[in-house]
Design an enzyme around this catalytic site. Structure first.
Site, PDB file in Angstrom:
ATOM      1  N   HIS A  11       1.366   3.892   2.019  1.00  0.00           N
ATOM      2  CA  HIS A  11       1.908   4.621   3.175  1.00  0.00           C
ATOM      3  C   HIS A  11       3.434   4.706   3.094  1.00  0.00           C
ATOM      4  O   HIS A  11       4.103   3.743   2.692  1.00  0.00           O
ATOM      5  CB  HIS A  11       1.472   3.947   4.483  1.00  0.00           C
ATOM      6  CG  HIS A  11       0.023   4.195   4.809  1.00  0.00           C
ATOM      7  ND1 HIS A  11      -0.690   3.423   5.673  1.00  0.00           N
ATOM      8  CD2 HIS A  11      -0.832   5.158   4.362  1.00  0.00           C
ATOM      9  CE1 HIS A  11      -1.937   3.893   5.757  1.00  0.00           C
ATOM     10  NE2 HIS A  11      -2.040   4.935   4.966  1.00  0.00           N
ATOM     11  N   HIS A  17       4.585  -4.932  10.504  1.00  0.00           N
ATOM     12  CA  HIS A  17       5.126  -4.269  11.703  1.00  0.00           C
ATOM     13  C   HIS A  17       5.314  -5.258  12.853  1.00  0.00           C
ATOM     14  O   HIS A  17       4.527  -6.198  13.007  1.00  0.00           O
ATOM     15  CB  HIS A  17       4.160  -3.186  12.222  1.00  0.00           C
ATOM     16  CG  HIS A  17       4.084  -1.969  11.361  1.00  0.00           C
ATOM     17  ND1 HIS A  17       4.877  -0.867  11.553  1.00  0.00           N
ATOM     18  CD2 HIS A  17       3.290  -1.672  10.302  1.00  0.00           C
ATOM     19  CE1 HIS A  17       4.579   0.066  10.653  1.00  0.00           C
ATOM     20  NE2 HIS A  17       3.615  -0.408   9.878  1.00  0.00           N
ATOM     21  N   HIS A  53       0.846  -1.200   0.000  1.00  0.00           N
ATOM     22  CA  HIS A  53       0.000   0.000   0.000  1.00  0.00           C
ATOM     23  C   HIS A  53       0.872   1.238   0.000  1.00  0.00           C
ATOM     24  O   HIS A  53       2.095   1.152   0.088  1.00  0.00           O
ATOM     25  CB  HIS A  53      -0.998  -0.033   1.168  1.00  0.00           C
ATOM     26  CG  HIS A  53      -0.406   0.034   2.535  1.00  0.00           C
ATOM     27  ND1 HIS A  53       0.428  -0.941   3.043  1.00  0.00           N
ATOM     28  CD2 HIS A  53      -0.521   0.962   3.526  1.00  0.00           C
ATOM     29  CE1 HIS A  53       0.772  -0.627   4.281  1.00  0.00           C
ATOM     30  NE2 HIS A  53       0.227   0.530   4.594  1.00  0.00           N
ATOM     31  N   HIS A  70      -7.568  -0.925   5.566  1.00  0.00           N
ATOM     32  CA  HIS A  70      -6.501  -0.048   6.080  1.00  0.00           C
ATOM     33  C   HIS A  70      -6.313   1.111   5.096  1.00  0.00           C
ATOM     34  O   HIS A  70      -6.326   2.271   5.475  1.00  0.00           O
ATOM     35  CB  HIS A  70      -5.227  -0.872   6.236  1.00  0.00           C
ATOM     36  CG  HIS A  70      -4.047  -0.096   6.748  1.00  0.00           C
ATOM     37  ND1 HIS A  70      -3.971   0.382   8.027  1.00  0.00           N
ATOM     38  CD2 HIS A  70      -2.896   0.299   6.132  1.00  0.00           C
ATOM     39  CE1 HIS A  70      -2.816   1.041   8.191  1.00  0.00           C
ATOM     40  NE2 HIS A  70      -2.152   1.005   7.050  1.00  0.00           N
ATOM     41  N   ASP A  98      -0.106  -4.064   6.158  1.00  0.00           N
ATOM     42  CA  ASP A  98      -0.782  -3.565   7.362  1.00  0.00           C
ATOM     43  C   ASP A  98      -2.238  -4.033   7.422  1.00  0.00           C
ATOM     44  O   ASP A  98      -3.095  -3.347   7.992  1.00  0.00           O
ATOM     45  CB  ASP A  98      -0.749  -2.024   7.401  1.00  0.00           C
ATOM     46  CG  ASP A  98       0.639  -1.503   7.716  1.00  0.00           C
ATOM     47  OD1 ASP A  98       1.551  -2.321   7.941  1.00  0.00           O
ATOM     48  OD2 ASP A  98       0.809  -0.270   7.743  1.00  0.00           O
ATOM     49  N   ASP A 141       5.875   4.597   5.092  1.00  0.00           N
ATOM     50  CA  ASP A 141       6.751   3.626   5.761  1.00  0.00           C
ATOM     51  C   ASP A 141       6.769   2.267   5.040  1.00  0.00           C
ATOM     52  O   ASP A 141       7.417   1.327   5.503  1.00  0.00           O
ATOM     53  CB  ASP A 141       6.365   3.456   7.245  1.00  0.00           C
ATOM     54  CG  ASP A 141       4.948   2.957   7.443  1.00  0.00           C
ATOM     55  OD1 ASP A 141       4.052   3.333   6.658  1.00  0.00           O
ATOM     56  OD2 ASP A 141       4.717   2.184   8.392  1.00  0.00           O
ATOM     57  N   HIS A 142       6.092   2.187   3.894  1.00  0.00           N
ATOM     58  CA  HIS A 142       6.140   0.967   3.071  1.00  0.00           C
ATOM     59  C   HIS A 142       6.748   1.216   1.687  1.00  0.00           C
ATOM     60  O   HIS A 142       7.077   0.271   0.987  1.00  0.00           O
ATOM     61  CB  HIS A 142       4.736   0.353   2.933  1.00  0.00           C
ATOM     62  CG  HIS A 142       4.207  -0.138   4.246  1.00  0.00           C
ATOM     63  ND1 HIS A 142       4.133  -1.476   4.583  1.00  0.00           N
ATOM     64  CD2 HIS A 142       3.776   0.544   5.332  1.00  0.00           C
ATOM     65  CE1 HIS A 142       3.665  -1.590   5.807  1.00  0.00           C
ATOM     66  NE2 HIS A 142       3.439  -0.383   6.287  1.00  0.00           N
TER      67      HIS A 142
HETATM   68 FE   LIG Z   1       0.004   1.499   6.653  1.00  0.00          FE
END
Ligand SMILES: [Fe+2]
Length: 239
Positions: A56, A169, A54, A112, A131, A58-59
């Protein structure tokens, strides 16, 4: 096929999937480039693909550097083309994608985010869940409804129980406290928590889990209906 777990940022997991014959590799969700670069250069791996679950940051934070340095191609969900830069291959729900040793099925799992996908490497019985599904937890619902997330998790529940789950995570210890509080008489959960603590005490990651373990222990997968699931999600958001 080997999966190398790479710790990124504060508590993100990125994964390098390596074909041990050719040393060709895919990286899943590079939250940052540096730790991945280091591993690739040290082990003389050919990075061919970047897989994003996805959009975001942090990915995908390592996408640009890895793409420009190695010419790796970015694969992501088709509807995320405005928010994941420089996608080379647009993926669709249920699509089977194959190149050489790498073969996976795309599972669209909105909730999400609206464009969240999982990568199911069905030959190896490995899935990267980003996530959406964590060990003993599930992602927060940012862009969907409770119903979306409930249905998305239901899709994952249908995979073969021995499927190894690689999630986004290291939230497992905190998730275990929540599961334990609201699922007190679950003996499988107690065994799982003991194993989790052993791993963490040794400085090891709690990844991978298996679908069987999650079906037995993850309170969000054990929720019998949408109402129960929604209530648990609300409780967890305020936990
Ligand atoms: Fe996320």
């Amino acid at each position: 096929m080997k999966v190398k777990i790479i710790n990124c940022l504060e508590d993100n997991f990125s994964y390098i999937l390596i074909d041990e014959k050719s040393l060709d590799a895919c990286v899943v969700d590079p939250g940052e480039a540096q730790p991945i670069l280091k591993y690739i250069e040290k082990n003389k791996i050919n990075l061919k693909y970047i897989l994003n679950t996805h959009h975001h940051h942090d990915h995908i934070g390592g996408n640009n550097i890895l793409k420009s340095k190695f010419g790796a191609k970015i694969l992501a969900f088709k509807d995320d083309k405005e928010r994941i830069p420089k996608i080379d291959f647009f993926l669709d729900d249920k699509q089977i994608w194959k190149d050489g040793p790498f073969e996976f099925k795309v599972i669209h799992v909105p909730g999400h985010t609206s464009g969240h996908i999982c990568f199911s490497f069905f030959n190896e019985k490995i899935i990267f869940t980003g996530d959406t599904l964590f060990s003993l937890g599930c992602g927060r619902i940012f862009e969907g409804s409770y119903n979306d997330m409930f249905n998305s998790l239901s899709k994952l529940k249908k995979l073969s129980p021995e499927t190894k789950i690689y999630f986004g995570h290291e939230y497992t210890l905190n998730n275990s406290i929540f599961c334990d509080k609201f699922d007190k008489n679950n003996s499988e959960l107690k065994i799982k928590i003991a194993n989790i603590k052993k791993k963490l005490d040794k400085g090891m990651p709690t990844v991978p889990s298996t679908l069987k373990e999650e079906l037995d222990c993850n309170i969000f997968l054990r929720a019998k209906n949408l109402k129960e699931f929604s209530k648990l999600r609300d409780l967890k958001d305020n936990f």
